[in-house]
Design a protein around this motif. Structure first.
Motif, PDB file in Angstrom:
ATOM      1  N   PHE A   1      -4.784   4.787  -8.655  1.00  0.00           N
ATOM      2  CA  PHE A   1      -3.515   4.770  -7.932  1.00  0.00           C
ATOM      3  C   PHE A   1      -2.921   3.362  -7.930  1.00  0.00           C
ATOM      4  CE2 PHE A   1      -6.046   8.240  -6.041  1.00  0.00           C
ATOM      5  CZ  PHE A   1      -5.213   9.300  -6.333  1.00  0.00           C
ATOM      6  N   HIS A   2      -3.768   2.370  -7.724  1.00  0.00           N
ATOM      7  CA  HIS A   2      -3.291   0.988  -7.720  1.00  0.00           C
ATOM      8  C   HIS A   2      -2.790   0.589  -9.100  1.00  0.00           C
ATOM      9  CE1 HIS A   2      -3.511  -3.430  -7.800  1.00  0.00           C
ATOM     10  NE2 HIS A   2      -3.268  -3.362  -6.491  1.00  0.00           N
ATOM     11  N   LYS A   3      -3.562   0.882 -10.136  1.00  0.00           N
ATOM     12  CA  LYS A   3      -3.163   0.495 -11.492  1.00  0.00           C
ATOM     13  C   LYS A   3      -1.844   1.164 -11.880  1.00  0.00           C
ATOM     14  CE  LYS A   3      -4.644   0.465 -16.342  1.00  0.00           C
ATOM     15  NZ  LYS A   3      -3.438   1.109 -16.887  1.00  0.00           N
ATOM     16  N   ALA A   4      -1.715   2.444 -11.577  1.00  0.00           N
ATOM     17  CA  ALA A   4      -0.509   3.172 -11.961  1.00  0.00           C
ATOM     18  C   ALA A   4       0.733   2.523 -11.366  1.00  0.00           C
ATOM     19  CB  ALA A   4      -0.610   4.630 -11.522  1.00  0.00           C
TER      20      ALA A   4
ATOM     21  N   PHE B   1       9.398   2.376 -13.701  1.00  0.00           N
ATOM     22  CA  PHE B   1       9.887   3.464 -12.860  1.00  0.00           C
ATOM     23  C   PHE B   1      11.132   4.002 -13.550  1.00  0.00           C
ATOM     24  CE2 PHE B   1       7.732   0.837  -9.554  1.00  0.00           C
ATOM     25  CZ  PHE B   1       6.793   1.787  -9.160  1.00  0.00           C
ATOM     26  N   PHE B   2      11.053   5.227 -14.038  1.00  0.00           N
ATOM     27  CA  PHE B   2      12.125   5.742 -14.887  1.00  0.00           C
ATOM     28  C   PHE B   2      13.128   6.624 -14.146  1.00  0.00           C
ATOM     29  CE2 PHE B   2       8.464   4.997 -17.733  1.00  0.00           C
ATOM     30  CZ  PHE B   2       9.035   4.012 -18.527  1.00  0.00           C
ATOM     31  N   SER B   3      12.858   6.922 -12.879  1.00  0.00           N
ATOM     32  CA  SER B   3      13.753   7.757 -12.101  1.00  0.00           C
ATOM     33  C   SER B   3      13.462   7.529 -10.627  1.00  0.00           C
ATOM     34  CB  SER B   3      13.538   9.239 -12.439  1.00  0.00           C
ATOM     35  OG  SER B   3      12.287   9.679 -11.911  1.00  0.00           O
TER      36      SER B   3
ATOM     37  N   VAL C   1       9.786   6.543  -8.079  1.00  0.00           N
ATOM     38  CA  VAL C   1       9.630   5.637  -6.938  1.00  0.00           C
ATOM     39  C   VAL C   1       9.028   6.387  -5.753  1.00  0.00           C
ATOM     40  CG1 VAL C   1      10.818   4.050  -5.380  1.00  0.00           C
ATOM     41  CG2 VAL C   1      11.592   4.280  -7.759  1.00  0.00           C
ATOM     42  N   LYS C   2       9.546   7.566  -5.498  1.00  0.00           N
ATOM     43  CA  LYS C   2       9.013   8.391  -4.411  1.00  0.00           C
ATOM     44  C   LYS C   2       7.540   8.732  -4.673  1.00  0.00           C
ATOM     45  CE  LYS C   2       9.939  12.742  -1.930  1.00  0.00           C
ATOM     46  NZ  LYS C   2       8.650  13.406  -2.186  1.00  0.00           N
ATOM     47  N   ALA C   3       7.229   9.079  -5.935  1.00  0.00           N
ATOM     48  CA  ALA C   3       5.850   9.418  -6.287  1.00  0.00           C
ATOM     49  C   ALA C   3       4.929   8.220  -6.088  1.00  0.00           C
ATOM     50  CB  ALA C   3       5.786   9.903  -7.734  1.00  0.00           C
ATOM     51  N   ALA C   4       5.416   7.015  -6.414  1.00  0.00           N
ATOM     52  CA  ALA C   4       4.584   5.821  -6.263  1.00  0.00           C
ATOM     53  C   ALA C   4       4.161   5.620  -4.818  1.00  0.00           C
ATOM     54  CB  ALA C   4       5.342   4.600  -6.780  1.00  0.00           C
ATOM     55  N   VAL C   5       5.087   5.826  -3.896  1.00  0.00           N
ATOM     56  CA  VAL C   5       4.763   5.685  -2.474  1.00  0.00           C
ATOM     57  C   VAL C   5       3.677   6.692  -2.078  1.00  0.00           C
ATOM     58  CG1 VAL C   5       5.684   5.878  -0.129  1.00  0.00           C
ATOM     59  CG2 VAL C   5       7.043   4.766  -1.930  1.00  0.00           C
TER      60      VAL C   5
ATOM     61  N   GLN D   1       2.457  14.525 -11.890  1.00  0.00           N
ATOM     62  CA  GLN D   1       2.390  15.864 -12.479  1.00  0.00           C
ATOM     63  C   GLN D   1       1.064  16.542 -12.168  1.00  0.00           C
ATOM     64  OE1 GLN D   1       3.358  16.250 -16.653  1.00  0.00           O
ATOM     65  NE2 GLN D   1       4.667  14.447 -16.534  1.00  0.00           N
ATOM     66  N   ARG D   2       0.001  15.806 -12.373  1.00  0.00           N
ATOM     67  CA  ARG D   2      -1.331  16.410 -12.249  1.00  0.00           C
ATOM     68  C   ARG D   2      -1.696  16.710 -10.792  1.00  0.00           C
ATOM     69  NH1 ARG D   2      -0.304  17.726 -16.153  1.00  0.00           N
ATOM     70  NH2 ARG D   2      -0.918  19.620 -15.071  1.00  0.00           N
ATOM     71  N   ARG D   3      -0.981  16.132  -9.846  1.00  0.00           N
ATOM     72  CA  ARG D   3      -1.167  16.475  -8.441  1.00  0.00           C
ATOM     73  C   ARG D   3      -0.327  17.677  -8.033  1.00  0.00           C
ATOM     74  NH1 ARG D   3       1.195  12.848  -5.515  1.00  0.00           N
ATOM     75  NH2 ARG D   3       0.012  13.046  -3.570  1.00  0.00           N
ATOM     76  N   ARG D   4       0.628  18.103  -8.913  1.00  0.00           N
ATOM     77  CA  ARG D   4       1.580  19.128  -8.517  1.00  0.00           C
ATOM     78  C   ARG D   4       1.644  20.327  -9.450  1.00  0.00           C
ATOM     79  NH1 ARG D   4       5.076  17.033  -4.656  1.00  0.00           N
ATOM     80  NH2 ARG D   4       4.912  14.791  -4.334  1.00  0.00           N
ATOM     81  N   GLN D   5       1.299  20.149 -10.706  1.00  0.00           N
ATOM     82  CA  GLN D   5       1.505  21.201 -11.699  1.00  0.00           C
ATOM     83  C   GLN D   5       0.179  21.706 -12.255  1.00  0.00           C
ATOM     84  OE1 GLN D   5       4.360  20.130 -14.716  1.00  0.00           O
ATOM     85  NE2 GLN D   5       5.457  18.759 -13.328  1.00  0.00           N
TER      86      GLN D   5
END
Length: 700
Positions: free
Chosen positions: A108-111, A121-123, A127-131, A210-214
């Motif tokens: 999580f930190h590295k990402a 951050f492409f969208s 940013v929301k996902a990073a938080v 994605q992998r946390r949601r899909q």
């Protein structure tokens, strides 16, 4: 063939994202968010085609992301600092469990750190996902500090990580863990590898989100689905290939995996990856299920990209590495179910593999979604799932009575009970066809093979243990050993001028062998260190070129393979480094202290005045040497001169281009500046022979 007019409206152009079509108990249904997901990724997907066929005008991959507001930046920086403080004491703990689980926190930190540092951050959604990722990282750090790790027992969608041997980076992977899973159960679980599609904005933040949601395209019952990251968007080649193997090994350590029921599957770029893993590691999977993608280089680029490649002779040889039709015979060992949409241009991959397999007398099962473009047809998806479920019931055949094995390199030298130990010539087709003939005989036919081993593990040998095994090899009959009392069996053979002999060859000096066979790119598929020169070269142009190429290598390793290359000064390299890593030496023998130590032990001589390869000489004031060779200080590891992975920015635009550009050595005229294709003007290049010697001129 399956016929229907149905299509998947949620699949994006390029097949690079497919909507989740299954949900697990306890997980939210995602159908309502398909449109939002499509909008999120559509902007990151750029069309392939003639616009990307100009090396002089290559767009940046990945592109730079959006600018953050001051508030967003501060929030993310504070979250990173808090998580870093929580991770720090965990790093100092000595207990093995904490160290094993620490990458599950560090991902999580590295990402988020890398996305912030490198403007990825492409969208706004990123940013929301990073938080959210930082919050999950803090929770896991707190749990691990208290001696707990509930995510290790979680079902459904789980993200985890491991520490890569290549560069010491933490790499993520996603899992779908079935509700039926239990660490305490007596049984073991099927595992499906799922290779994702191309995504030029698939940062670690995006991947973890994605992998946390899909759930993904498939989530079979009682099956663990492993989604490897593959180090970004390289079609799971090179370091991306190693990522898959390392992630799978991590899952095998952490979960109850049935090694006889592991499948390779994927779609689009992931379909290309599936073909590659199917032909290179055919004996590891109970089935392969490639969808769309590409299977080779030249015909795909002509068909899909409108490009007519004009490779050098050595590039063409190196295409064998990832050109799957050349390896089609290996699918004798791997049941294969291909899928294509009827209207999909990437149907070309399965079509060309179908032709290659027909030449090997294999009839490919190719399920086609009617009137379907680049997507999985719903009914076809069910048909594919049924076939994979049926194949999983029996699992892979561990000791087949016949083995048909083709290779072009000792990088891939093993198939079931056959291991090839030596080749007549690398990058030419080599084969071993073996057959168990009754209770005490083996028939073997070979081509371009000088050494091989037949081996069966304890309990696997089908031969009568009281009888010697007779070996029939290329028309010769030789006595072999009896099986051992534990029902294991092992025999090595080597070819001499007098024919085949039982026993291993006694080799003085160097010989190409598994994982020490070149070319240059192979050295970056294991632990490596960039070694920076601290001395002064008398050749200023070469020194500036080497410095620039080192900077390029550091930047593009992170950008394309998602790790920070380990860099050390030449005077700081230790015996432990020499023992544990491939050394990538930059500069020349005058500027790099490590290169100076070994310069007189390399087959190509390079001093302050000239580069000499037998009768070929180049002035050293404007020529540099690129090469791979067993390290004279530790022949179990490589030394590389002045090169990272050999393809450059132009290849980033289409995964089929991502193949080696240089063989074992090359001489570069640095008066021609590096570009998106080459590190300068290549004035000569070649492979070393099977004993790591210079080839005779014209011996190609």
């Amino acid at each position: 063939m399956l016929r229907s007019s149905l299509n998947s409206a949620a699949t994006l152009r390029g097949g690079r994202r497919q909507r989740p079509n299954q949900s697990l108990p306890g997980l939210p249904t995602l159908a309502a968010s398909v449109t939002a997901i499509a909008a999120l990724f559509a902007s990151s997907l750029l069309a392939d085609g003639p616009a990307d066929n100009h090396p002089e005008s290559v767009r940046r991959v990945p592109k730079l992301g959006i600018e953050l507001s001051q508030q967003q930046r501060q929030e993310i920086q504070q979250g990173l600092a808090t998580l870093e403080r929580a991770i720090a004491p965990l790093k100092n703990r000595k207990d093995p469990r904490t160290q094993e689980l620490l990458p599950d926190v560090q991902i999580f930190h590295k990402a988020v750190h890398d996305a912030l540092t490198h403007q990825e951050f492409f969208s706004p959604g990123d940013v929301k996902a990073a938080v959210e990722l930082l919050a999950e990282g803090r929770l896991r750090a707190e749990q691990l500090a208290n001696g707990d790790a509930p995510w290790t027992n979680a079902r459904g969608l789980v993200v985890r990580g491991y520490l890569s041997k290549i560069d010491g980076s933490v790499q993520p992977y996603g899992l779908v863990v079935p509700e039926s899973y239990s660490h305490e159960t007596a049984g073991r679980y099927r595992v499906d590898l799922w290779f994702h599609g191309r995504g030029e904005t698939l940062s670690e933040v995006s991947f973890l989100n994605q992998r946390r949601r899909q759930v993904g395209q498939f989530a079979p019952q009682d099956t663990i689905v492993l989604h490897p990251y593959g180090r970004y968007s390289n079609a799971f080649k090179f370091a991306g290939e190693v990522d898959v193997l390392e992630a799978l090994d991590s899952v095998r350590r952490r979960y109850r995996v049935d090694d006889n029921r592991i499948a390779a599957r994927g779609f689009s770029m992931g379909g290309a990856a599936c073909w590659q893993f199917a032909v290179h590691y055919s004996d590891r999977w109970f089935a392969a299920n490639p969808g769309a993608g590409f299977a080779e280089t030249q015909e795909f680029l002509k068909f899909f990209q409108g490009e007519t490649p004009e490779p050098t002779w050595y590039e063409r040889k190196l295409w064998h590495w990832y050109d799957c039709p050349d390896w089609a015979a290996n699918l004798h060992q791997c049941p294969t179910v291909a899928y294509s949409g009827e209207l999909d241009r990437q149907k070309q991959a399965a079509d060309i593999m179908q032709e290659a397999l027909a030449r090997e007398e294999i009839d490919l099962v190719h399920i086609i979604g009617p009137e379907t473009k680049h997507a999985y047809h719903p009914q076809a998806r069910e048909h594919v799932a049924q076939r994979l479920d049926a194949l999983a019931r029996n699992g892979r055949q561990r000791i087949p009575r016949t083995v048909h094995f083709v290779t072009y390199t000792l990088k891939y030298n093993h198939m079931n009970w056959v291991t090839i130990d030596g080749l007549g010539q690398h990058w030419e087709r080599a084969s071993v066809d073996g057959r168990i003939a009754g209770d005490a005989a083996v028939d073997v036919e070979t081509s371009n093979v000088t050494d091989f081993t037949l081996a069966m593990a304890p309990g696997d040998c089908p031969f009568e243990i009281t009888e010697p095994v007779t070996l029939h090899v290329d028309g010769e009959t030789l006595p072999g050993p009896r099986p051992k009392s534990d029902r294991s069996w092992h025999v090595s053979l080597h070819r001499t001028s007098e024919g085949w002999q039982v026993g291993r060859r006694e080799v003085e000096g160097l010989a190409k062998r598994h994982n020490l066979q070149g070319p240059i790119d192979d050295a970056l598929m294991d632990s490596f260190i960039f070694v920076r020169p601290t001395g002064k070269s008398p050749n200023e142009a070469v020194a500036k070129w080497a410095e620039s190429e080192l900077d390029h290598a550091i930047e593009h390793w992170r950008r394309h393979f998602r790790g920070d290359a380990r860099v050390k000064d030449d005077v700081a390299v230790t015996d432990a480094d020499i023992a544990s890593a491939n050394l990538i030496l930059w500069g020349d023998a005058e500027s790099n202290a490590v290169l100076k130590r070994i310069a007189d032990k390399l087959p190509i001589r390079w001093d302050a005045k000239r580069i000499v390869a037998d009768d070929r000489t180049w002035p050293a004031d404007h020529h540099a040497l690129i090469a791979v060779y067993p390290n004279p200080l530790n022949p179990e590891r490589y030394v590389v001169l002045n090169s990272s992975f050999t393809y450059r920015e132009y290849a980033y635009l289409n995964n089929a281009r991502q193949v080696p550009k240089l063989p074992d050595w090359a001489v570069i005229d640095v008066r021609t500046p590096p570009d998106t294709l080459w590190p300068g003007k290549v004035v000569d290049a070649d492979f070393f022979d099977e004993r790591w010697r210079l080839k005779v001129r014209g011996e190609r």
